[in-house]
Design a protein around this motif. Structure first.
Motif, short mmCIF file in Angstrom:
data_model
loop_
_atom_site.label_atom_id
_atom_site.label_comp_id
_atom_site.label_asym_id
_atom_site.label_seq_id
_atom_site.Cartn_x
_atom_site.Cartn_y
_atom_site.Cartn_z
N ASP A 69 9.65 5.05 2.88
CA ASP A 69 8.72 4.15 3.56
C ASP A 69 8.23 3.05 2.62
N ASN A 70 7.95 3.44 1.38
CA ASN A 70 7.44 2.46 0.42
C ASN A 70 8.49 1.39 0.12
N ASP A 101 -5.98 -1.71 -2.53
CA ASP A 101 -6.35 -0.60 -1.63
C ASP A 101 -6.97 0.54 -2.42
N GLY A 118 3.62 4.36 -5.64
CA GLY A 118 2.21 4.70 -5.81
C GLY A 118 1.91 5.02 -7.25
N SER A 148 9.06 10.63 -7.11
CA SER A 148 8.79 9.27 -6.63
C SER A 148 9.64 8.23 -7.37
N ARG A 176 2.45 4.94 -0.41
CA ARG A 176 1.89 6.28 -0.32
C ARG A 176 2.75 7.23 -1.14
N ARG A 219 0.86 -1.19 0.00
CA ARG A 219 0.00 0.00 0.00
C ARG A 219 0.89 1.23 0.00
N GLU A 270 -6.47 4.62 -3.48
CA GLU A 270 -5.48 5.71 -3.57
C GLU A 270 -6.10 6.90 -4.28
N ARG A 271 -6.28 7.99 -3.55
CA ARG A 271 -6.79 9.23 -4.14
C ARG A 271 -8.05 8.99 -4.96
N TRP A 324 6.13 9.18 -0.09
CA TRP A 324 6.81 8.49 1.03
C TRP A 324 7.72 7.41 0.47
#
Lengths: 284, 284
Positions: free
Chosen positions: A31-32, A218, A60, A72, A25, A23, A220-221, A28
């Motif tokens: 973190d991803n 999930d 993402g 990203s 973001r 999932r 996303e936006r 991030w």
């Protein structure tokens, strides 16, 4: 060297495959990447030796601007991508979708990882929806990559909906096709599978090749993903993943079973082809 | 000439299609031809303007010897085949599978009929199972035939399982693909469709082209046929025929809907192709 050791070094005929979802973001990136590492690690711990993460797993998907997509993106030789390979034991492979930057261009790419690092990358060649706002289409065909567990054909999302793509990968010798995807939910009649899965089942059976799909499940936006991760046998049947997969999909696949391309006692889905009759396929 | 008359003469965008089954008996050629005529007549009476009969509808399938197959075969210009066209009103088309004799050779063929007679024939190019004992494979690609109701692509049974075939027909301009088939029952997991239908649904959606399949559903010399007759939309969904069809399957198809090849707002399943990346398809 004993026979046992020799066997251990040879590609296994049976491999446990997993499609853990992620999932990510947008914004991030670190973190991803860390979540991608955890996903690979948990799949390895569960016994998987081929782990497929979704398209753009590290970035993402629903970018607002090209600048956001660029922020990203990472280079194919980024140390953080290479670090993911350290989650893998010997004789294991992971395929991870990521946003790739190369000079001025961005690509929706897939990295093929073994314990030794990034052994191949592929840049998506068929772009869908808004993707051309952010990404350049790759100019090299979907590849078949020799790995410690066998020859892996790689396609990304919309690529797989062109019957030419899985067919070409199988003809080029893929033991298995893996597809990182991001499938936004599309309409379908009640009781039907998402159409992308129908196409994948048909592609698997037509070429007697198993297919592993890793999707997001999930939101996303405002975009709802299908949760279509699944493992399809070389006969085109579902081995794992139905009806909706938000987490870890796993199955054991016999890579040898599809290799003969036999169909019944008299037929063979490759040698029965009549390529002299298909010239139209190479024209636009 | 009024606008109404002009419209009546133009190919209709919407056509009612039917796949009536038949139960031919080997050795009863004239009876089988008569039953084919009745099937066409009843489908026309029910409103159909495109009628598809199964593969080898006039002969039966499970031949014991080549001699028996030969005795069940007719020439493409046989008056009894032409007579079937007299069941058709203007602006209607029937496609009928028959065993064709031409000199020393036999073919599993399909005749395309309009009220004016036989307007095209096609000889199956991909033979299945024991068929090479009886039939020679055709050497011309599955055709797209211009008819009073539109451009009809024709494939026979196993032809349709090669993704190259429906793709090539659609690229060659087929408004609809018709497939006379004889599908012996094959094993499948509980709850799944027969795999040939999964492949046909995928082929329809991949190329945005409707497909009509006419199968047998009876028993012949120990072979159980699937009863897989169905009508599939250009989006790959079932319009009629599920789950098992022993008699007359009918649906109305909008032939215009699939012609744009649009997929969503940004994509097109034809112009998004990358034929430069598919050279492997023309190799054996």
């Amino acid at each position: 060297m004993t026979g046992l050791q020799a066997d251990a070094a040879a590609p296994a005929d049976t491999v446990v495959v997993a499609a853990p979802t992620v999932r990510p973001r947008i914004g991030w990136l670190d973190d991803n990447l860390r979540e991608a590492g955890w996903s690979i690690r948990s799949a390895v711990a569960a016994g998987a030796r081929l782990i497929v993460l979704p398209e753009l797993a590290t970035s993402g998907y629903v970018f607002a601007t090209p600048e956001e997509a660029r922020a990203s993106s990472i280079r194919a030789d980024d140390a953080r991508l290479r670090a993911l390979s350290r989650e893998l034991p010997d004789h294991a492979v992971a395929v991870v979708g990521f946003a790739e930057v190369a000079g001025d261009q961005l690509f929706s790419s897939a990295a093929v990882l073994s314990s030794t690092g990034v052994i191949a990358t592929y840049r998506k060649t068929h772009l869908w929806g808004d993707e051309p706002r952010f990404f350049t289409p790759g100019d090299a065909a979907p590849p078949v990559v020799s790995t410690p567990i066998g020859r892996i054909g790689v396609a990304i999302c919309y690529d797989l909906e062109f019957p030419e793509v899985p067919r070409s990968l199988a003809l080029a010798g893929a033991d298995i096709i893996v597809a990182p995807v991001n499938w936004p939910v599309v309409s379908r009649p009640s009781g039907e599978r998402t159409p992308e899965i129908v196409l994948a089942m048909a592609a698997a059976r037509a070429s007697s090749v198993p297919i592993v799909i890793s999707d997001r499940g999930d939101l996303e936006r405002g975009v709802v993903f299908t949760g279509g991760s699944c493992v399809i046998s070389h006969e085109g049947w579902m081995l794992a993943g139905e009806p909706r997969s938000d987490h870890l999909v796993m199955a054991s696949i016999n890579l040898a079973a599809g290799r003969s391309k036999a169909a019944g006692n008299h037929n063979n889905v490759f040698t029965d082809r009549r390529p002299d009759l298909y010239p139209r396929l190479l024209h636009q």
